[in-house]
Design a protein around this motif. Structure first.
Motif, PDB file in Angstrom:
ATOM      1  N   TRP A  44       0.827  -1.207   0.000  1.00 27.96           N
ATOM      2  CA  TRP A  44       0.000   0.000   0.000  1.00 27.96           C
ATOM      3  C   TRP A  44       0.860   1.256   0.000  1.00 27.96           C
ATOM      4  CZ3 TRP A  44      -4.728   0.267  -1.548  1.00 27.96           C
ATOM      5  CH2 TRP A  44      -5.545  -0.863  -1.476  1.00 27.96           C
ATOM      6  N   THR A  45       1.952   1.230   0.733  1.00 23.28           N
ATOM      7  CA  THR A  45       2.847   2.384   0.775  1.00 23.28           C
ATOM      8  C   THR A  45       3.452   2.661  -0.599  1.00 23.28           C
ATOM      9  OG1 THR A  45       3.345   2.025   3.100  1.00 23.28           O
ATOM     10  CG2 THR A  45       4.942   3.318   1.845  1.00 23.28           C
ATOM     11  N   GLU A  48       0.749   4.127  -2.986  1.00 25.37           N
ATOM     12  CA  GLU A  48       0.454   5.536  -2.707  1.00 25.37           C
ATOM     13  C   GLU A  48       1.614   6.447  -3.105  1.00 25.37           C
ATOM     14  OE1 GLU A  48      -0.679   5.711   1.395  1.00 25.37           O
ATOM     15  OE2 GLU A  48      -2.403   4.404   1.072  1.00 25.37           O
TER      16      GLU A  48
END
Length: 65
Positions: A44-45, A48
């Motif tokens: 997810w990091t 993003e």
């Protein structure tokens, strides 16, 4: 179909992920994570950060965007 993140266990039973392009090319491989949930948080990091990331050319040409 878009590129995909593959979550897997490495030879040391640590969790890793890789980003695989449509043609099967591995674009990146993560560091080792001790737990699956931490590896998923890493995915997810990356998602993003990549969406908002700048391109910085360190080769000396003037093409930073």
């Amino acid at each position: 179909m878009a590129a995909k993140f593959e979550l897997y266990l490495d030879a040391d039973d640590s969790f890793r992920f890789r980003l695989v392009a449509l043609d099967g090319t591995v674009m990146l491989t993560s560091e080792a994570f001790p737990h699956e949930d931490v590896a998923i948080a890493g995915i997810w990091t990356v998602r993003e950060a990549a969406a908002a990331g700048r391109i910085v050319d360190l080769t000396g040409s003037d093409t930073s965007v």
